[in-house]
Design a protein around this motif. Structure first.
Motif, PDB file in Angstrom:
ATOM      1  N   LYS A  38       0.838  -1.188   0.000  1.00 46.62           N
ATOM      2  CA  LYS A  38       0.000   0.000   0.000  1.00 46.62           C
ATOM      3  C   LYS A  38       0.885   1.255   0.000  1.00 46.62           C
ATOM      4  N   SER A  41       2.353   1.663  -3.441  1.00 49.93           N
ATOM      5  CA  SER A  41       1.334   2.102  -4.387  1.00 49.93           C
ATOM      6  C   SER A  41       1.024   3.590  -4.196  1.00 49.93           C
ATOM      7  N   ASP A  42       0.869   3.990  -2.943  1.00 50.96           N
ATOM      8  CA  ASP A  42       0.596   5.406  -2.660  1.00 50.96           C
ATOM      9  C   ASP A  42       1.753   6.294  -3.128  1.00 50.96           C
ATOM     10  N   GLY A  44       3.473   5.842  -5.714  1.00 51.76           N
ATOM     11  CA  GLY A  44       3.518   5.943  -7.171  1.00 51.76           C
ATOM     12  C   GLY A  44       4.167   4.764  -7.872  1.00 51.76           C
TER      13      GLY A  44
END
Lengths: 257, 221
Positions: A38, A41-42, A44
């Motif tokens: 996570k 992903s946050d 980028g």
């Protein structure tokens, strides 16, 4: 206006826990692959690769739950590799929420498995991972061979020919790791990467040896990689993903910023 | 309660799209199903698809999904994704030519043949070879103000993975275009249909916003 090159952080997991260490200062549980995915992903990351190094079958069930948990919270492509040997293994991982599976050893022992997998599930979800090592000596033209067992066992298979064959069998992407460079932080084997990338039509993910951001740039510009995979430089907080993307963009590479 | 049906015809991973809808939806129930009644009772229907078109079309016809989809688009919003979008067209070049549903006019073409070369090689404007499949994050230029674009910046990047692309019939309306060697239709709309070549469920913020917009869309434009 072009397709972006991808940065893919790789998580090595054993029994559902990230190994090789992750050192984010403000993370609650540095071993939790869901939290780490996570986080990436946050930040980028363009995709996540989850490599299951669990040996036992009980551990594998944990892996399925982990993949499910990641897939319900992380909405970028997720590749799962490690121990994918049967069509059932693939189905299990796709049903758990993986978008692609990466096949390594099983492809070497049974190349037809790749063909069956691509026919059944589509090339788009079949990544063939190959571990290559240079076998030519100075003065000879470059030549690389496929190795198994973490680079310990030679197979006698030529890496470039292997890549072509795997694509012919339906591999949608090649994850190419240089066993000479893996863990050395001395940069990708650019000659290997270029040789493979030029010989096949599908995207190549370069892996093994990233020590700094220039290595990522070289992988794309010199090694003709379509994506770059890295673990430790991100895990240990040496560089962040936004920093890496910015650096690559500044060198003229199209990135998703 | 917003009832969402994800049409399941046995072709690949539908869990990603179901999970993404559950993640963005408020007060939603998501069914992954091939059951006609469940699909026809849903408020919003998603028509996904991965893999080879011949196999997809075979299953679509065998399970009667073709008739269900035709019924759905009469009165409720349908979001078609990737091969689901391609299945709506007249025909595809894949697998030596496959007849599709013909709900939107146009055909599905192979990137390798896109520039008219016999070699199957696709190149960019500088003559550099492009890989096929088209895999990764590419920009989508919005060509209309469709409600599904609400809150999504023009030229946002979405995640694509496909070797075949849509060449839309002249009378049809593209909602978004992307360039990969050739310009192609990345999104289209027709009445209650919105269809995308990319994977919104894998396209992080922009993709989740598109799904959110779909859940709020009543099918009008």
């Amino acid at each position: 206006m072009a397709l972006a090159k991808r940065i893919i952080p790789c998580l090595d997991c054993d029994k559902g826990r990230v190994v090789k260490g992750v050192k984010f200062l403000d993370i609650r549980d540095a071993g939790d692959p869901v939290e780490i995915s996570k986080r990436y992903s946050d930040a980028g990351a363009d995709e996540i690769t989850f490599l299951d190094i669990t040996a036992s079958s009980e551990g594998r069930e944990t892996t399925v739950h982990t993949v499910e948990a990641i897939a319900s919270q992380v909405f970028i492509p997720l590749t799962v590799g490690g121990g994918i040997r049967t069509l059932d293994d693939i189905r299990t991982m796709l049903n758990a929420g993986a978008d692609k599976v990466s096949i390594n050893t099983a492809a070497v022992f049974n190349p037809e498995f790749v063909r069956e997998a691509a026919e059944r599930f589509g090339s788009q979800c079949i990544v063939v991972a190959m571990d290559a090592k240079k076998v030519s000596v100075a003065g000879e033209p470059d030549r690389w061979e496929i190795f198994t067992h973490g680079g310990r066992k030679a197979t006698g298979i030529d890496a470039v020919e292997w890549a072509k064959r795997m694509v012919n069998y339906g591999a949608g992407e090649i994850l190419l790791t240089s066993m000479d460079r893996d863990g050395t932080k001395s940069g990708f084997d650019l000659a290997l990467n270029k040789a493979v990338s030029e010989s096949v039509s599908v995207p190549i993910i370069a892996s093994g040896g990233v020590g700094n951001l220039q290595d990522l740039v070289d992988g794309v510009l010199l090694g003709q990689a379509d994506a770059v995979l890295a673990a430790s430089i991100f895990h240990f907080g040496e560089y962040s993903i936004p920093q890496a993307k910015r650096y690559m963009a500044d060198k003229g590479i199209t990135m998703r910023l | 309660m917003n009832k969402i049906a994800v049409i399941d015809y046995g072709m690949g991973n539908l869990h990603s799209v179901a999970k993404a809808v559950e993640y963005v939806g408020e007060n939603v129930t998501v069914s992954v199903t091939s059951d006609a009644r469940t699909i026809l009772q849903a408020d919003h229907v998603i028509f996904p698809g991965v893999g080879a078109i011949r196999d997809c079309m075979g299953e679509i016809r065998r399970l009667g999904i073709d008739e269900i989809v035709a019924e759905v688009v009469r009165n409720k919003p349908l979001l078609a994704v990737c091969v689901g979008m391609q299945a709506l067209m007249d025909s595809s070049e894949e697998n030596n030519g496959v007849e599709c549903l013909g709900m939107v006019s146009g055909r599905v073409r192979y990137f390798g043949n896109a520039q008219g070369s016999e070699t199957g090689v696709l190149t960019d404007a500088d003559g550099k070879r492009l890989k096929v499949p088209h895999m990764g994050w590419n920009m989508v230029t919005q060509t209309d103000k469709h409600p599904l674009w609400a809150g999504i910046e023009d030229n946002s990047r979405f995640y694509f993975v496909h070797s075949y692309y849509i060449e839309l019939g002249a009378q049809e309306k593209a909602s978004g275009v992307t360039e990969y060697g050739v310009p192609f239709t990345a999104a289209l709309n027709k009445g209650n249909i919105f269809a995308v070549q990319f994977h919104p469920e894998k396209s992080q913020h922009s993709g989740l916003q598109l799904l959110r917009n779909f859940l709020a869309w009543d099918g009008s434009v």
